[in-house]
Design a protein around this motif. Sequence first.
Motif, PDB file in Angstrom:
ATOM      1  N   ASN A   1       0.829  -1.211   0.000  1.00 34.07           N
ATOM      2  CA  ASN A   1       0.000   0.000   0.000  1.00 34.07           C
ATOM      3  C   ASN A   1       0.863   1.261   0.000  1.00 34.07           C
ATOM      4  OD1 ASN A   1      -2.484   1.337  -0.066  1.00 34.07           O
ATOM      5  ND2 ASN A   1      -2.573   1.508   2.174  1.00 34.07           N
ATOM      6  N   LEU A   2       1.852   1.279  -0.888  1.00 35.25           N
ATOM      7  CA  LEU A   2       2.774   2.401  -1.014  1.00 35.25           C
ATOM      8  C   LEU A   2       2.620   3.060  -2.387  1.00 35.25           C
ATOM      9  CD1 LEU A   2       5.909   0.567   0.424  1.00 35.25           C
ATOM     10  CD2 LEU A   2       4.663   2.414   1.577  1.00 35.25           C
ATOM     11  N   ASP A   3       3.153   4.263  -2.526  1.00 34.58           N
ATOM     12  CA  ASP A   3       3.032   5.001  -3.782  1.00 34.58           C
ATOM     13  C   ASP A   3       4.318   5.041  -4.600  1.00 34.58           C
ATOM     14  OD1 ASP A   3       0.443   5.603  -3.048  1.00 34.58           O
ATOM     15  OD2 ASP A   3       0.940   7.609  -2.287  1.00 34.58           O
ATOM     16  N   LEU A   4       5.482   5.003  -3.939  1.00 27.30           N
ATOM     17  CA  LEU A   4       6.728   5.326  -4.628  1.00 27.30           C
ATOM     18  C   LEU A   4       7.909   4.634  -3.971  1.00 27.30           C
ATOM     19  CD1 LEU A   4       8.145   7.258  -6.776  1.00 27.30           C
ATOM     20  CD2 LEU A   4       8.384   8.898  -4.894  1.00 27.30           C
ATOM     21  N   VAL A   5       8.875   4.205  -4.800  1.00 27.74           N
ATOM     22  CA  VAL A   5      10.176   3.729  -4.314  1.00 27.74           C
ATOM     23  C   VAL A   5      11.217   4.792  -4.649  1.00 27.74           C
ATOM     24  CG1 VAL A   5      12.021   2.016  -4.569  1.00 27.74           C
ATOM     25  CG2 VAL A   5       9.626   1.272  -4.563  1.00 27.74           C
ATOM     26  N   VAL A   6      11.993   5.206  -3.651  1.00 23.28           N
ATOM     27  CA  VAL A   6      13.143   6.077  -3.862  1.00 23.28           C
ATOM     28  C   VAL A   6      14.392   5.290  -3.485  1.00 23.28           C
ATOM     29  CG1 VAL A   6      14.341   8.175  -3.135  1.00 23.28           C
ATOM     30  CG2 VAL A   6      11.865   8.212  -3.459  1.00 23.28           C
ATOM     31  N   ARG A   7      15.363   5.273  -4.375  1.00 25.15           N
ATOM     32  CA  ARG A   7      16.616   4.567  -4.097  1.00 25.15           C
ATOM     33  C   ARG A   7      17.784   5.378  -4.645  1.00 25.15           C
ATOM     34  NH1 ARG A   7      19.252   2.783  -8.845  1.00 25.15           N
ATOM     35  NH2 ARG A   7      19.942   0.943  -7.701  1.00 25.15           N
ATOM     36  N   SER A   8      18.986   4.919  -4.381  1.00 25.51           N
ATOM     37  CA  SER A   8      20.180   5.674  -4.770  1.00 25.51           C
ATOM     38  C   SER A   8      21.116   4.730  -5.525  1.00 25.51           C
ATOM     39  CB  SER A   8      20.830   6.282  -3.521  1.00 25.51           C
ATOM     40  OG  SER A   8      19.880   7.082  -2.829  1.00 25.51           O
ATOM     41  N   HIS A   9      22.396   4.619  -5.108  1.00 27.85           N
ATOM     42  CA  HIS A   9      23.250   3.510  -5.532  1.00 27.85           C
ATOM     43  C   HIS A   9      23.849   3.641  -6.927  1.00 27.85           C
ATOM     44  CE1 HIS A   9      24.816  -0.473  -5.000  1.00 27.85           C
ATOM     45  NE2 HIS A   9      23.934  -1.120  -5.720  1.00 27.85           N
ATOM     46  N   GLU A  10      23.294   4.517  -7.795  1.00 25.22           N
ATOM     47  CA  GLU A  10      23.788   4.626  -9.167  1.00 25.22           C
ATOM     48  C   GLU A  10      23.988   6.086  -9.558  1.00 25.22           C
ATOM     49  OE1 GLU A  10      22.221   1.586 -12.300  1.00 25.22           O
ATOM     50  OE2 GLU A  10      20.519   2.176 -11.054  1.00 25.22           O
ATOM     51  N   VAL A  11      25.154   6.379 -10.136  1.00 24.92           N
ATOM     52  CA  VAL A  11      25.386   7.724 -10.654  1.00 24.92           C
ATOM     53  C   VAL A  11      24.471   7.963 -11.860  1.00 24.92           C
ATOM     54  CG1 VAL A  11      27.309   6.933 -12.103  1.00 24.92           C
ATOM     55  CG2 VAL A  11      27.135   9.341 -11.495  1.00 24.92           C
ATOM     56  N   LYS A  12      23.870   9.152 -11.903  1.00 25.36           N
ATOM     57  CA  LYS A  12      22.987   9.537 -13.007  1.00 25.36           C
ATOM     58  C   LYS A  12      23.440  10.892 -13.549  1.00 25.36           C
ATOM     59  CE  LYS A  12      20.258   5.970 -12.608  1.00 25.36           C
ATOM     60  NZ  LYS A  12      20.188   4.939 -13.686  1.00 25.36           N
ATOM     61  N   ASP A  13      23.396  11.053 -14.864  1.00 28.81           N
ATOM     62  CA  ASP A  13      23.894  12.278 -15.488  1.00 28.81           C
ATOM     63  C   ASP A  13      23.238  13.525 -14.912  1.00 28.81           C
ATOM     64  OD1 ASP A  13      25.630  10.879 -17.076  1.00 28.81           O
ATOM     65  OD2 ASP A  13      24.357  10.909 -18.862  1.00 28.81           O
ATOM     66  N   GLU A  14      21.926  13.461 -14.678  1.00 28.77           N
ATOM     67  CA  GLU A  14      21.194  14.615 -14.162  1.00 28.77           C
ATOM     68  C   GLU A  14      21.074  14.592 -12.639  1.00 28.77           C
ATOM     69  OE1 GLU A  14      20.183  17.279 -15.948  1.00 28.77           O
ATOM     70  OE2 GLU A  14      21.332  16.306 -17.533  1.00 28.77           O
ATOM     71  N   GLY A  15      21.694  13.609 -11.999  1.00 27.93           N
ATOM     72  CA  GLY A  15      21.597  13.482 -10.552  1.00 27.93           C
ATOM     73  C   GLY A  15      20.407  12.648 -10.103  1.00 27.93           C
ATOM     74  N   TYR A  16      19.539  12.331 -11.041  1.00 27.18           N
ATOM     75  CA  TYR A  16      18.362  11.513 -10.721  1.00 27.18           C
ATOM     76  C   TYR A  16      17.863  10.862 -11.997  1.00 27.18           C
ATOM     77  CZ  TYR A  16      15.308  14.891 -13.026  1.00 27.18           C
ATOM     78  OH  TYR A  16      14.701  15.681 -13.966  1.00 27.18           O
ATOM     79  N   GLU A  17      16.982   9.884 -11.846  1.00 34.98           N
ATOM     80  CA  GLU A  17      16.278   9.294 -12.976  1.00 34.98           C
ATOM     81  C   GLU A  17      14.953   8.741 -12.484  1.00 34.98           C
ATOM     82  OE1 GLU A  17      16.885   6.177 -16.732  1.00 34.98           O
ATOM     83  OE2 GLU A  17      18.474   6.397 -15.219  1.00 34.98           O
ATOM     84  N   ILE A  18      13.903   9.008 -13.251  1.00 32.31           N
ATOM     85  CA  ILE A  18      12.570   8.490 -12.929  1.00 32.31           C
ATOM     86  C   ILE A  18      12.292   7.309 -13.850  1.00 32.31           C
ATOM     87  CG2 ILE A  18      10.112   9.026 -12.796  1.00 32.31           C
ATOM     88  CD1 ILE A  18      10.893  11.969 -12.439  1.00 32.31           C
ATOM     89  N   GLU A  19      11.960   6.166 -13.280  1.00 30.26           N
ATOM     90  CA  GLU A  19      11.763   4.934 -14.040  1.00 30.26           C
ATOM     91  C   GLU A  19      10.485   4.227 -13.594  1.00 30.26           C
ATOM     92  OE1 GLU A  19      15.765   2.735 -14.636  1.00 30.26           O
ATOM     93  OE2 GLU A  19      16.066   3.904 -12.808  1.00 30.26           O
ATOM     94  N   HIS A  20      10.255   3.089 -14.219  1.00 31.23           N
ATOM     95  CA  HIS A  20       9.165   2.180 -13.832  1.00 31.23           C
ATOM     96  C   HIS A  20       7.826   2.915 -13.752  1.00 31.23           C
ATOM     97  CE1 HIS A  20      12.086  -1.032 -11.978  1.00 31.23           C
ATOM     98  NE2 HIS A  20      12.365  -0.693 -13.232  1.00 31.23           N
ATOM     99  N   ASP A  21       7.500   3.577 -14.864  1.00 28.66           N
ATOM    100  CA  ASP A  21       6.223   4.283 -14.990  1.00 28.66           C
ATOM    101  C   ASP A  21       6.025   5.318 -13.892  1.00 28.66           C
ATOM    102  OD1 ASP A  21       5.511   2.624 -17.230  1.00 28.66           O
ATOM    103  OD2 ASP A  21       4.974   1.041 -15.810  1.00 28.66           O
ATOM    104  N   GLY A  22       7.124   5.956 -13.496  1.00 28.90           N
ATOM    105  CA  GLY A  22       7.050   7.003 -12.484  1.00 28.90           C
ATOM    106  C   GLY A  22       6.988   6.505 -11.060  1.00 28.90           C
ATOM    107  N   LYS A  23       7.085   5.196 -10.866  1.00 26.51           N
ATOM    108  CA  LYS A  23       6.963   4.606  -9.529  1.00 26.51           C
ATOM    109  C   LYS A  23       8.309   4.424  -8.827  1.00 26.51           C
ATOM    110  CE  LYS A  23       2.485   4.074  -9.534  1.00 26.51           C
ATOM    111  NZ  LYS A  23       1.650   4.868  -8.577  1.00 26.51           N
ATOM    112  N   LEU A  24       9.397   4.746  -9.507  1.00 29.30           N
ATOM    113  CA  LEU A  24      10.720   4.568  -8.901  1.00 29.30           C
ATOM    114  C   LEU A  24      11.615   5.732  -9.307  1.00 29.30           C
ATOM    115  CD1 LEU A  24      12.822   1.391  -8.470  1.00 29.30           C
ATOM    116  CD2 LEU A  24      13.862   3.328  -9.657  1.00 29.30           C
TER     117      LEU A  24
END
Length: 498
Positions: free
Chosen positions: A419-442
């Motif tokens: 019954n959650l809305d979103l997963v936030v995780r880290s662990h990987e370098v991203k060019d923009e500092g972030y990346e939204i994946e999995h249909d906006g759920k991660l």
Amino acid sequence: MPTMESESSTVSRAEELKSSANEAFKAHKYSQAIDLYSQAIELNEQNAVYWANRAFAHTKLEEYGSAIHDATKAIEIDPKYSKGYYRRGAAYLAMGKFKEALKDFQQVKRICPNDPDAAKKLKECEKAVMKLKFEEAISVPVAERRSIADSIDYRSIVARMTTSSMLVTAAVAVVLAAALMAAKFMSIGAVLAIMALAASIMVIVFPLARTIVLQTRELLRTLPSLVDITVPNGKQFTVCGDVHGQFYDLLNIFELNGLPSDDNPYLFNGDFVDRGSFSLEVILTLFAFKCMCPSAMYLARGNHESRSMNKIYGFEGEVRSKLSETFVELFAEVFCCLPLAHVINQKVFVVHGGLFSVDGVKLSDIRAIDRFCEPPEEGLMCEVLWSDPQSNLGRGPSKRGVGLSFGPDVTKRFLQDNNLDLVVRSHEVKDEGYEIEHDGKLITVFSAPNYCDQMGNKGALIRFEAPEMKPNIVTFPAVSHPDVKPMAYANNFLRMFS
């Protein structure tokens, strides 16, 4: 049946792709290089050079499992191709698999007996294996180990400290300056200037640093493996990703987003240390804020909060250089107390690595993990720290060689089951500092800009405001720092490959 002319054209096109990939690699665009090498491999999969080059690019992205796979393929194509063994050996070293690395560098030496570079790396690898065997021979069984932390009474140390002794460490500067700012005696700019000055001096008062570490340990031990966080309506909460010893970028985060306080709480989502050469300043600062105001600073364990990673990637060497061997053991014990995951307002699941190899994992299962140990090589705790998302459905092998890759369907089921809305995780370098994946759920968030002084990426943080808890992503560039290179305290043989 292809003609000789068409085969020649295919080979020529593959070489063009390899050349483009090489240029991308030189520009530190490693993901682009991997894509181009992959296209070359599709056209000519029997070229060992393409596989070895792609292995090298995977290594730069810390995708050591994929690097080992590609290097092994190069060796299968050409058993006498020295770079195949070289690339695989380097990946094994980065994973701490010294014995496997030793075999590969021995093979490089056989193929290239007069290569001084190969001889040098073989010698360093032999030293590492000898040291490992010695440590194994003298090690005390886990059940018989006595906690160093339990033998120290930090309260008696606090009682003996003087005001003057509290002015010469970055951690103390944080506590003092933040307290002054709370009393409206200082601006945030002045606070950050004091913190930076104290870090540049880096004269550590042993009793005080030890007190901060021990008090943090006491605080963390009382927490469950999964911590629930409540953000009141109208208030905000900030999640930051990997910092990796980039202290001056940490100061920049506080300048951009404010110092941690009850009204401005933070969660730092693992990988505070290693690679960057100001890891001690980072960890003492975060720990000092935790001691000063526990509800203003939440800390999660990352895969680099472990003995094996710290031994290779610099934190152990830095602590030994700036403090002492005792502190190496103290930090190792405290890292085993760090929680593994957080849930914010029963909506946002925050974890360093990712999700799991089986469906049906509930929050109660994570809360029940016995985390007071070094990370295992499999199971829920391992997967929390090491896993990565993939674009394909289902699950796949880990590109790191540890944990797994999980697809959008896995994320969707986990969120629905809990019954959650979103997963936030880290662990990987991203060019923009972030990346939204999995249909906006991660969302992946990474807070170490220009990672290792060479990746050119931005850093990012995520602000959530209750009650909506919608992610507001803020990106930022790297700032300058003293001329101390990343990996300055790393294991000698690993610096050879950096």
